[in-house]
Structures are given as C-alpha cells and as structure tokens.
Design a protein around this motif. Structure first.
Motif, PDB file in Angstrom:
ATOM      1  N   ASP A  49       7.612  13.703  -2.232  1.00 51.68           N
ATOM      2  CA  ASP A  49       7.090  12.334  -2.260  1.00 51.68           C
ATOM      3  C   ASP A  49       8.210  11.303  -2.322  1.00 51.68           C
ATOM      4  O   ASP A  49       8.113  10.237  -1.704  1.00 51.68           O
ATOM      5  CB  ASP A  49       6.160  12.176  -3.464  1.00 51.68           C
ATOM      6  N   LEU A  50       9.284  11.628  -3.057  1.00 56.36           N
ATOM      7  CA  LEU A  50      10.384  10.668  -3.230  1.00 56.36           C
ATOM      8  C   LEU A  50      11.034  10.321  -1.891  1.00 56.36           C
ATOM      9  O   LEU A  50      11.438   9.172  -1.675  1.00 56.36           O
ATOM     10  CB  LEU A  50      11.420  11.231  -4.209  1.00 56.36           C
ATOM     11  N   PHE A  51      11.118  11.277  -0.983  1.00 55.00           N
ATOM     12  CA  PHE A  51      11.678  11.003   0.352  1.00 55.00           C
ATOM     13  C   PHE A  51      10.815   9.983   1.099  1.00 55.00           C
ATOM     14  O   PHE A  51      11.346   9.070   1.749  1.00 55.00           O
ATOM     15  CB  PHE A  51      11.795  12.295   1.157  1.00 55.00           C
ATOM     16  N   PHE A  52       9.498  10.149   1.020  1.00 52.36           N
ATOM     17  CA  PHE A  52       8.600   9.176   1.653  1.00 52.36           C
ATOM     18  C   PHE A  52       8.739   7.797   0.998  1.00 52.36           C
ATOM     19  O   PHE A  52       8.740   6.770   1.679  1.00 52.36           O
ATOM     20  CB  PHE A  52       7.152   9.659   1.568  1.00 52.36           C
ATOM     21  N   TYR A  53       8.845   7.806  -0.333  1.00 56.14           N
ATOM     22  CA  TYR A  53       8.987   6.527  -1.068  1.00 56.14           C
ATOM     23  C   TYR A  53      10.248   5.786  -0.606  1.00 56.14           C
ATOM     24  O   TYR A  53      10.204   4.589  -0.330  1.00 56.14           O
ATOM     25  CB  TYR A  53       9.044   6.795  -2.572  1.00 56.14           C
ATOM     26  N   VAL A  54      11.365   6.511  -0.532  1.00 58.21           N
ATOM     27  CA  VAL A  54      12.631   5.881  -0.126  1.00 58.21           C
ATOM     28  C   VAL A  54      12.516   5.322   1.293  1.00 58.21           C
ATOM     29  O   VAL A  54      13.018   4.227   1.587  1.00 58.21           O
ATOM     30  CB  VAL A  54      13.787   6.904  -0.225  1.00 58.21           C
ATOM     31  N   PHE A  55      11.841   6.067   2.165  1.00 54.65           N
ATOM     32  CA  PHE A  55      11.661   5.623   3.559  1.00 54.65           C
ATOM     33  C   PHE A  55      10.965   4.262   3.602  1.00 54.65           C
ATOM     34  O   PHE A  55      11.412   3.334   4.295  1.00 54.65           O
ATOM     35  CB  PHE A  55      10.849   6.675   4.329  1.00 54.65           C
ATOM     36  N   PHE A  56       9.846   4.115   2.875  1.00 57.02           N
ATOM     37  CA  PHE A  56       9.089   2.860   2.905  1.00 57.02           C
ATOM     38  C   PHE A  56       9.767   1.763   2.077  1.00 57.02           C
ATOM     39  O   PHE A  56       9.705   0.585   2.445  1.00 57.02           O
ATOM     40  CB  PHE A  56       7.661   3.098   2.405  1.00 57.02           C
ATOM     41  N   ALA A  57      10.403   2.144   0.975  1.00 57.41           N
ATOM     42  CA  ALA A  57      11.095   1.144   0.148  1.00 57.41           C
ATOM     43  C   ALA A  57      12.247   0.508   0.920  1.00 57.41           C
ATOM     44  O   ALA A  57      12.519  -0.689   0.780  1.00 57.41           O
ATOM     45  CB  ALA A  57      11.608   1.788  -1.140  1.00 57.41           C
ATOM     46  N   HIS A  58      12.941   1.323   1.741  1.00 57.66           N
ATOM     47  CA  HIS A  58      14.068   0.816   2.528  1.00 57.66           C
ATOM     48  C   HIS A  58      13.620  -0.225   3.548  1.00 57.66           C
ATOM     49  O   HIS A  58      14.373  -1.141   3.892  1.00 57.66           O
ATOM     50  CB  HIS A  58      14.762   1.986   3.231  1.00 57.66           C
ATOM     51  N   ARG A  59      12.379  -0.108   4.022  1.00 57.38           N
ATOM     52  CA  ARG A  59      11.850  -1.013   5.054  1.00 57.38           C
ATOM     53  C   ARG A  59      10.993  -2.133   4.475  1.00 57.38           C
ATOM     54  O   ARG A  59      10.433  -2.931   5.226  1.00 57.38           O
ATOM     55  CB  ARG A  59      11.033  -0.198   6.077  1.00 57.38           C
ATOM     56  N   ILE A 117       0.815  -1.224   0.000  1.00 58.60           N
ATOM     57  CA  ILE A 117       0.000   0.000   0.000  1.00 58.60           C
ATOM     58  C   ILE A 117       0.847   1.271   0.000  1.00 58.60           C
ATOM     59  O   ILE A 117       0.618   2.164  -0.829  1.00 58.60           O
ATOM     60  CB  ILE A 117      -0.999  -0.025   1.177  1.00 58.60           C
ATOM     61  N   PRO A 118       1.862   1.400   0.888  1.00 61.52           N
ATOM     62  CA  PRO A 118       2.675   2.627   0.847  1.00 61.52           C
ATOM     63  C   PRO A 118       3.418   2.802  -0.480  1.00 61.52           C
ATOM     64  O   PRO A 118       3.554   3.931  -0.971  1.00 61.52           O
ATOM     65  CB  PRO A 118       3.670   2.442   2.001  1.00 61.52           C
ATOM     66  N   ILE A 119       3.897   1.700  -1.062  1.00 55.29           N
ATOM     67  CA  ILE A 119       4.605   1.795  -2.347  1.00 55.29           C
ATOM     68  C   ILE A 119       3.651   2.306  -3.416  1.00 55.29           C
ATOM     69  O   ILE A 119       4.003   3.193  -4.222  1.00 55.29           O
ATOM     70  CB  ILE A 119       5.183   0.418  -2.750  1.00 55.29           C
ATOM     71  N   TRP A 120       2.431   1.772  -3.433  1.00 52.52           N
ATOM     72  CA  TRP A 120       1.422   2.215  -4.414  1.00 52.52           C
ATOM     73  C   TRP A 120       1.117   3.701  -4.233  1.00 52.52           C
ATOM     74  O   TRP A 120       1.103   4.466  -5.208  1.00 52.52           O
ATOM     75  CB  TRP A 120       0.148   1.384  -4.247  1.00 52.52           C
ATOM     76  N   VAL A 121       0.894   4.111  -2.995  1.00 48.97           N
ATOM     77  CA  VAL A 121       0.521   5.506  -2.712  1.00 48.97           C
ATOM     78  C   VAL A 121       1.629   6.468  -3.133  1.00 48.97           C
ATOM     79  O   VAL A 121       1.368   7.492  -3.787  1.00 48.97           O
ATOM     80  CB  VAL A 121       0.207   5.685  -1.210  1.00 48.97           C
ATOM     81  N   PHE A 122       2.873   6.137  -2.814  1.00 50.74           N
ATOM     82  CA  PHE A 122       3.965   7.092  -3.045  1.00 50.74           C
ATOM     83  C   PHE A 122       4.575   6.990  -4.444  1.00 50.74           C
ATOM     84  O   PHE A 122       5.587   7.645  -4.719  1.00 50.74           O
ATOM     85  CB  PHE A 122       5.027   6.936  -1.952  1.00 50.74           C
ATOM     86  N   THR A 123       3.973   6.195  -5.312  1.00 51.60           N
ATOM     87  CA  THR A 123       4.338   6.262  -6.734  1.00 51.60           C
ATOM     88  C   THR A 123       3.275   7.015  -7.544  1.00 51.60           C
ATOM     89  O   THR A 123       3.470   7.250  -8.732  1.00 51.60           O
ATOM     90  CB  THR A 123       4.532   4.851  -7.334  1.00 51.60           C
ATOM     91  N   ILE A 124       2.179   7.402  -6.901  1.00 56.35           N
ATOM     92  CA  ILE A 124       1.118   8.136  -7.605  1.00 56.35           C
ATOM     93  C   ILE A 124       1.609   9.481  -8.159  1.00 56.35           C
ATOM     94  O   ILE A 124       1.259   9.840  -9.291  1.00 56.35           O
ATOM     95  CB  ILE A 124      -0.115   8.318  -6.696  1.00 56.35           C
ATOM     96  N   PRO A 125       2.423  10.278  -7.426  1.00 59.10           N
ATOM     97  CA  PRO A 125       2.933  11.522  -8.019  1.00 59.10           C
ATOM     98  C   PRO A 125       3.683  11.298  -9.328  1.00 59.10           C
ATOM     99  O   PRO A 125       3.648  12.156 -10.212  1.00 59.10           O
ATOM    100  CB  PRO A 125       3.854  12.081  -6.930  1.00 59.10           C
ATOM    101  N   PHE A 126       4.345  10.153  -9.461  1.00 61.95           N
ATOM    102  CA  PHE A 126       4.953   9.829 -10.754  1.00 61.95           C
ATOM    103  C   PHE A 126       3.859   9.707 -11.816  1.00 61.95           C
ATOM    104  O   PHE A 126       4.011  10.187 -12.949  1.00 61.95           O
ATOM    105  CB  PHE A 126       5.745   8.523 -10.659  1.00 61.95           C
TER     106      PHE A 126
END
Length: 591
Positions: free
Chosen positions: A555-565, A342-351
């Motif tokens: 948004d990219l900062f949030f994406y990296v945060f969740f992708a790392h975990r 879910i977080p990955i989906w949400v934080f790729t929407i700005p792309f």
C-alpha cells in the motif's frame, strides 16, 4: 508630509491587526478583538474538554475486549469483531456530525449537543452496572452468560457514546483550530503547533484512561470507573461553557455538498463547449463583491470540471444568478480538492487497520502474559497501551521542537516537510510495528509449546512494549499529519468534515480489519486450522501480523505514487469581509 502619511499608514496597519478579519465573530456577534479572543487563550478551554473525552473514550475502548470476554463471556473472535464494529461506527459517525456542524448548527453548538448525548451514554453505562435489574448477573463468580437486558443496555450505552463522539470529535478539533487566524503570521505558526499539542493532550487523557481508570476497572469494578467518566465529562463541559466569551465563532454556511453538485451539473451541461484559450476568462466572483472565504488559484488538473466556470452568452446576469449553470473558479477548485483527496484517503486505510490491532489483539496478548512487577502488583492489560501514548508524545515533541525548526532552515518550508511526507514517514513505523508484533507473538507461541502448563506467563508483558512504542511513533507522524492534512486541504466551509475524514480513516480501518479477520478465518479454516481460535493459545496471530505488514508495505508504494502527484490547495487571495447584521458596507482586505 511624507512622514505623516507613513505614520497614518502604520497606525492603520496596527488598527487592522487589532481586529480579526477572518469572517469569525465573538460571542456577541461582533468582529473579534485579537487581544481578548482566540489563539491559545481560547484553545486551553477546548483542550480541557478533549482531555476528558479521550480519558472516557480510551478508558472504555482499551478495556472493551476484556469486558466482552470476561464479563459477557464472548469468545475472542466475537469480541474482536464487536470491538472493531464499535470502533468503526465511533470513527465513522464524525462524517455525519461534521456535516451537521458545518452546514447547520455551527461547531460550538454541535460540541455542546454532542456532550449531552455523550453524558447520556455514560450515565446509562453506569446504570447498567449498579441497577440490580440491569446488572450482568446476580453472582459474577457463577455467571456463564449475562442477562439479555444487560447486553441491550450496555450496547445502547456505548453506541450513544459513539453518537456523542460523532459530533464532538470533528467539531471540537476544528473549533480549536478556528481560534487561529490564517492571515496573521504568528497565529498561523501557532495553528501548526496546535495539532501537535492537541495530540499531546489527547495522549495525556489516554494515559490516565489506560492506567488509573483501567486499574480501577481491574481491581475495584467497572461501575466505579463509569462514575469517574461521567463526573469528569460533566465538569469539563462546564469548563467549556465558561470559556464562551473567549472563543471566535464561524457561522455555518449551509450544506458544503450543494456547491459540489452545482459544479458537477454545470460541467456536464457544458461538456460540449470548447475550453477558453485563457483561464482568466473563466468565471470568478469580482473582488469588490461581498463574499466570505478565500479565492483559489486555477489548476490544470481534472480540466473537465473547468467547463462549469465557462461563461455563455457573454455572462448574462440571469446566468450568474443560477449556480446550477455557472460556478466560480474557486468552487471548481474546491471540487478538485475533494477528488484529489480520495486516493490519499484510500491508501492510508491500511495504516488504520494496523492501528485497530492495538485495541484488540495487542491488549488480549497482554492479558495472557506475566504482568507482575513485584510485591504482588499486576499491571492491568490495557495499561500497556500507555507506551503507545508515550510514543506519540515523544515523537510529536521531537518533531515540533527539533525537527521542524531545523528543516525550516534547510528547506525554507514553513512546515519543515510537507504534510504528505510526514504521513508517509509514519506509515513506515506501522509496518515495523507489525513485524515486531509478529516476532513477539511467534516467541509467545513457542513459549506455550515448551511449557504448556505455564504457557505465555513465562514471558513478561513488557515484551509488547516495542510494538506499542513503534506504533505510537507512527501515530505521532501519520495521525497528526492526517489531522492537519484534512483540516487544511478541504474547502474552508468543510473543516469539521475534514477532521471527520481523518477519523474515518481509522473507522474504515476498523471495519476492514473485521472483514479481513472473517475472510482469513474462512480461508485458513478450510485449509485445516484457522488463524483465529477460541483463544490466543489456539490462534496464529503472528501470521496475521505478517499479512498486515505485507499489505501495508504494498500500500505504501501506491500512497507514495499518488502523494508525489498531489497538488496542494493554492490560495490566491484572502477576502476578508465585515458584513455582520446592521452593517451595509463590506470591508475587504487582501493578503
């Protein structure tokens, strides 16, 4: 004696590799023979129909904003909103289509049915141009507003195409990936390349759609292009049917959402039970039982869901037969996979929001600039989209043939870098594309101020090439990465839905782009001058592009945060079962 035993084992291993044991069957319902089914020999037929569908889709999508403003005489804001709504529906419908394919019809049948609906939409679109009673106007040169019947039939046609795409797109791509066996080392590597070359095929259809077809729309008429779409789609459907003996088929497994409800209900009902001291005490189907699919390893994340796999009353037979009371570790882990996505989906929407600009404002910008390349030949505005497709082809080719082999040697990772790293790297390009677009638009507005009579015609349309090219590079990393990520990381029973989730990123991006335009328009209009005027001369798109660049950066900062975990799917064991009708025994192979 030892030599004979080794020879027997080698012969058994060779015989095992001769057949495909991944729960798929051939067109006669038998275990598929590896040499005559699947792999690239089957995928070539599937790629052919993707080429034709993308040709039709992009031929319509990239020129839609021009059709709405030129033929239907809508203002820029209304046309952009209608394009975004249509794009959003088209890329959200696959969620329904993917669900139907996975749960009920199967992928092959869903593709076939969707192509019929798609063809109906194309035929209706053709009729809306050629039938006198359905045409926009009797005299196009004197027309200021189209007939209401034309609007109704036109929008009905393009939304039929949306419905067709909804079943076609997720089912076809996942059906193509199904042709490669994950338990076979060579085919597993081929599958990794499949998504890259699938995108190249998609881009080939895109290039033809935005060059030859758009030229026909611009210089002959829209109806001739619609005839070509219909003919090509019908021919490719025939090719798809011809390839039927070469395909591998996976049977639908029922609603993939029901097992998740089982896990949730079981976990809630056992919420007061203590966790077992050892995760091995959690319930899993015994390996000796017939069970299609793969076992997933237990993880320590979202531990509350683990309670669904706690065995009560020493695991009575009755409890094990009621899925609402007891779930397997694999089903629990599949639920965790979806939650983690879910977080990955949400934080790729700005792309996806950035991608939405390429088929609306980017194209409209091109229509206002100097498109002449000599001898009186003007490039159709939508043809500039070709550079985005070239960007995808170049980035995918370099990534697949140069970067991945090099990184495999350095990292030891079969993919070179992990999927989420690839997606994040592509998102950097989307930020760069928005910055470049803002600078180019600022220059175009300055040209209008300096020479109001000539306006932006003093600038060549090739000023737009960098933003299309950079966006294409980003697509080559992020969009292809999203395809592979959602196909690979969803539960095995949800792979069509997985492709639909990737498409829904673009759909959500289109919808949010429309909402964002409305919000920005409302706010800036109150402050004096709206960023979105009746046309591009009275608009401030450069400021909107800067806003998108800022949003995507944050948004990219949030994406990296969740992708790392993020924890990737961890397959414990592949259980291969041959349980087709008439066979009472199950053959099980562990990998």
């Amino acid at each position: 004696m030892e030599k004979i035993n080794l020879e027997i084992k080698a012969e058994e291993g060779h015989d095992e590799m001769k057949w495909v044991h991944d729960s798929s069957v051939d067109y006669k319902g038998r275990v598929p023979l590896r040499a005559s089914t699947g792999s690239w020999k089957a995928s070539i037929f599937i790629v052919a129909i993707e080429f034709s569908e993308r040709l039709s889709y992009f031929g319509i999508a990239t020129s839609l904003v021009l059709y709405l403003t030129k033929v239907m005489h809508q203002d820029l804001k209304t046309a952009a909103r209608n394009v975004n709504y249509w794009s959003g529906v088209t890329t959200m419908m696959p969620l329904l289509g993917g669900f139907i394919a996975d749960a009920y019809l199967g992928r092959y049948s869903t593709v076939f049915a969707s192509c019929i609906v798609y063809l109906m939409g194309l035929i209706l679109l053709t009729m809306s141009w050629f039938l006198p009673s359905l045409r926009p106007c009797d005299n196009p040169n004197m027309c200021t507003k189209p007939r209401k019947i034309h609007e109704v039939v036109f929008f009905l046609a393009i939304y039929l195409i949306s419905i067709g795409t909804g079943g076609h797109k997720p089912s076809l791509e996942s059906f193509g990936a199904d042709q490669f066996d994950d338990s076979h080392a060579e085919e597993r590597k081929q599958k990794m390349s499949f998504f890259n070359w699938w995108s190249c095929s998609l881009c080939s259809g895109l290039i033809v759609g935005v060059t030859l077809i758009v030229y026909i729309q611009d210089n002959i008429n829209w109806g001739v292009a619609d005839i070509i779409f219909t003919g090509v789609m019908a021919f490719s459907l025939l090719i798809f049917i011809v390839g039927r003996p070469f395909y591998r088929y996976l049977a639908p497994t029922g609603s993939p959402l029901t097992p998740m409800l089982h896990v949730l209900v079981a976990a809630i009902s056992k919420r007061n039970l203590p966790y077992p001291s050892d995760s091995a005490q959690l319930y899993e189907v015994p390996e000796s039982h017939c069970s299609n699919g793969r076992f997933l390893c237990h993880t320590n994340k979202i531990k509350f869901l683990d309670k669904a796999a706690i065995i009560e009353n020493n695991g009575t037979l009755l409890e094990k037969q009621i899925p609402w009371k007891l779930a397997t570790v694999t089903k629990v882990e599949e639920m965790k996979l979806i939650i983690n996505m879910i977080p990955i989906w949400v934080f790729t929407i700005p792309f996806g929001i950035c991608v939405a600009q390429t088929s609306t404002f980017f194209i409209k910008q091109g229509a206002t600039m100097n498109r002449n390349i000599g001898n009186g030949f003007d490039i159709p505005p939508a043809s500039i989209f070709t550079f985005a497709a070239l960007g995808i082809i170049v980035s995918v080719s370099i990534y697949d043939k140069i970067i991945v082999p090099m990184l495999r040697r350095v990292t030891g990772n079969e993919r070179g870098i992990n999927i989420l790293q690839r997606i994040g790297f592509g998102m950097l390009f989307s930020i760069a594309a928005m910055i470049v677009a803002a600078c180019v638009e600022k220059k175009r507005l300055e040209a209008i101020e300096k020479d109001p009579l000539k306006g932006s015609l003093s600038m060549s349309v090739f000023w737009l090439v960098p933003q299309f090219l950079i966006m294409g590079f980003g697509d080559g990393f992020t969009l292809v990465g999203l395809q592979e990520y959602f196909y690979d990381q969803v539960p095995d029973s949800m792979r069509s839905l997985g492709i639909a989730l990737y498409l829904s990123v673009l759909g959500a991006g289109s919808f949010i782009s429309s909402i964002l335009i409305e919000i920005v328009d409302h706010i800036t209009e109150k402050s004096g001058k709206s960023w979105f005027g009746k046309d591009l001369k009275s608009s401030s798109l450069d400021k909107f592009y800067w806003l998108l660049a800022a949003i995507t950066t944050v948004d990219l900062f949030f994406y990296v945060f969740f992708a790392h975990r993020y924890s990737y799917k961890n397959v414990q064991k592949v259980v291969v079962v041959d349980c087709y009708e008439g066979n009472s025994e199950c053959v099980e192979v562990s990998v």
